[in-house]
Each structure stands twice: as C-alpha cells, then as structure tokens.
Design an enzyme around this catalytic site. Structure first.
Site, PDB file in Angstrom:
ATOM      1  N   PRO A   1       5.053  10.804  23.814  1.00 14.72           N
ATOM      2  CA  PRO A   1       4.987  11.692  24.970  1.00 14.72           C
ATOM      3  C   PRO A   1       4.427  10.992  26.202  1.00 14.72           C
ATOM      4  O   PRO A   1       3.359  10.382  26.138  1.00 14.72           O
ATOM      5  CB  PRO A   1       4.034  12.809  24.512  1.00 14.72           C
ATOM      6  CG  PRO A   1       3.809  12.590  23.057  1.00 14.72           C
ATOM      7  CD  PRO A   1       4.158  11.191  22.743  1.00 14.72           C
ATOM      8  N   GLU A   2       5.164  11.052  27.279  1.00 15.65           N
ATOM      9  CA  GLU A   2       4.689  10.593  28.573  1.00 15.65           C
ATOM     10  C   GLU A   2       4.707  11.812  29.508  1.00 15.65           C
ATOM     11  O   GLU A   2       4.822  12.929  29.027  1.00 15.65           O
ATOM     12  CB  GLU A   2       5.589   9.453  29.092  1.00 15.65           C
ATOM     13  CG  GLU A   2       5.627   8.256  28.134  1.00 15.65           C
ATOM     14  CD  GLU A   2       6.531   7.125  28.605  1.00 15.65           C
ATOM     15  OE1 GLU A   2       6.739   6.977  29.821  1.00 15.65           O
ATOM     16  OE2 GLU A   2       7.030   6.378  27.736  1.00 15.65           O
TER      17      GLU A   2
END
Length: 279
Positions: free
Chosen positions: A2-3
């Site tokens: 996840p960014e």
DNA sequence: CGCATATCCTGACTGC
DNA sequence: TGCAGTCAGGATATGC
C-alpha cells in the site's frame, strides 16, 4: 504494497464505515502489530472511544478519537484493514492480529502476514489534529499540492537519484516503489538520474506527473498486484494495475516508444523504466 | 551530516 | 513434482 492511493482508498472506506462508531472491544492476538506500547494499554485507551474522523498523511492513517487521542495505523508491506458488518458470517482470515468491535455490531480487522504494519494510540497531537511524529514528513502531494518551484526546492539539495528522493518520506509523503517508477515514466525521467541535475522543465513535468499518477491511481482505487494482497476495506481489488506502464513490465514494449521496458538494479532494490524515452 | 546498508517477516516465485 | 533458495519492500537503526 500500500502506498498513497491504496491508503487513501482505505481511508475513504473508514470514513464510510467506522467514523461515528464507538469501540466496545479490542482484541490483540499478534504481539508484533502493537509494539510502541503494551497491547493492554492500546486496548484500554481505545475502550469506549468514538472514532471522530479518518485522516491520512502519506501512508499513515490517523483516526482521531472523541477524547483527543489518535489511533494511528500503518499498513507497511502486507497490512490490510477489513470492515465486516456481520462478523459471525465472515470467519477471520489467517494472520488476523487485531480486531476492534463496534457498538453497532461490526468489526474492523487488521490482517498482516508479514507483521511489519502496526497500530498505536497517541495523545501527542499537533494543531492539525495529526500525531506530532508525522509532522517530520514532507508535503503530501494530494493533500498539500506541490508546484514545480516547491518540488525543485525540495530536490535541489539532493545528489541522490530521483527515485531515492521521491520515495524518501521526509521529502514527499506517500510515494513508494511502485508509484515512483510510474511517476518517473510519466515525467520521462530516468529514476536513477541525479535529482540535482533536473532543470525547470523537468521539475514541471515531474510535479504534474506526481499529481496525475497519484490522482488517477486513487480514482482507480489503487493497485492490486498478482498476489492480490492489497484489497480495500470491503475486500475489493483495485484496478490501477491495468494502467501500469513500467512497474513489473520488464521485457514488454513501452507503450510510448516501443523499446523494451527494463529492470534496473538500484541500490539494493530495483527500478523499472524505459531507456528509450526516459532521459 | 548525507547517504547507504541491514533489519524485521512470510508467501510467491525461480531454478534445478 | 518437490524443495531449497531468492525476492519483495516501508520505515528505522546503524555504519561510513
């Protein structure tokens, strides 16, 4: 992994589900997921609190509570938050380390195979309602906006490669390995080029590319890779992986110039780019 | 001080 | 087919 776009998608999900709800129980079964404080302390600090908002800065989630404390969540590599309205109908996934129960009967579950992610509760909050330690991060491109001049000022001092600067959370908050590669492609810049070598036109393209890639990826609800480890709060996949131009596409022809996408050795990591049209 | 490297971890993939 | 070895990488601590 996840960014910013994935974390923002999760944040929106939290806003639609747990904000306004009161926590009636917290069960911590994964010791590594709560490491900044004893899990009994996290539990007692959350007990009976109402979640007032769902905020994000970079890849951090911050959930302000009704007594001034903030629940901070970071998903790191493999963390997932899952909201389950009817817990009895959804058996817990493997690697479920924390479960928060709400007064209306739903549950927020934290699933994290690699156990890099964490939860903690803090009361050290700044004027904007964010934990003080998050203030060390650079501007968040979607929350703060980032023009070419501000970007140039933040990059000019650095002789590091562009990608190293882009993924440094003290320079900019929210960009990781995947989006750094996609942003460099969009800006037609090699990820291994020195940040200090950029000129004004480069800064303009880079600033535009940062905003565009992150916005489009967020609209697509993030990227779910082949292992599908990223899913949103309701368990649904993102779709931005269908729009990747370079990440994970080594050997495939560049959509812009036809040259094969290459995988560059990059310090201890890798970077994908097109050597035909990224200069 | 600035930048590079090692570390945590498990599941998916690679190669024999 | 099976199994050992490699890779993935966010943030932080440590090293040069």
């Amino acid at each position: 992994m996840p960014e910013l776009p994935e974390v923002e998608t999760v944040r929106r999900g939290l806003e639609a589900t747990v904000v306004g709800q009161r926590i009636v129980d917290v069960v911590v079964t994964g010791a590594r997921s709560v490491r900044r404080q004893p899990s009994a302390e996290l539990r007692s600090r959350l007990f009976g609190r109402r979640i007032d908002a769902a905020m994000r800065r970079g890849k951090f989630l911050a959930l302000p509570l009704d007594d001034g404390q903030v629940l901070v969540v970071h998903l790191r590599m493999s963390g997932r938050l899952l909201y389950v309205a009817e817990p009895e109908r959804s058996p817990a996934l493997p690697h479920t380390h924390i479960v928060a129960s709400f007064s209306r009967g739903g549950e927020l579950r934290f699933v994290d195979p690699r156990t890099f992610g964490e939860w903690y509760v803090t009361d050290g909050v700044d004027g904007a309602g964010l934990p003080a330690e998050l203030a060390r991060m650079g501007p968040d491109p979607l929350l703060d906006g980032l023009g070419p001049r501000a970007l140039a000022a933040r990059l000019a001092a650095s002789r590091r490669p562009i990608k190293a600067a882009l993924t440094d959370q003290r320079v900019l908050a929210g960009i990781g390995n995947l989006y750094a590669d996609e942003i460099c492609f969009a800006a037609r810049l090699r990820p291994d080029r020195s940040a200090a070598s950029l000129e004004m036109g480069d800064h303009r393209r880079l600033a535009r590319s940062i905003a565009r890639v992150l916005r489009e990826a967020t609209e697509a609800r993030g990227s779910s890779l082949r292992d599908e480890s990223y899913r949103d709060l309701m368990g649904d996949l993102g779709s931005y992986q269908d729009h990747h131009k370079v990440y994970g596409r080594a050997g495939a022809p560049c959509e812009r110039c036809g040259a094969p996408v290459v995988k560059l050795g990059f310090g201890a990591r890798v970077a994908y780019c097109c050597e035909g049209c990224q200069l």
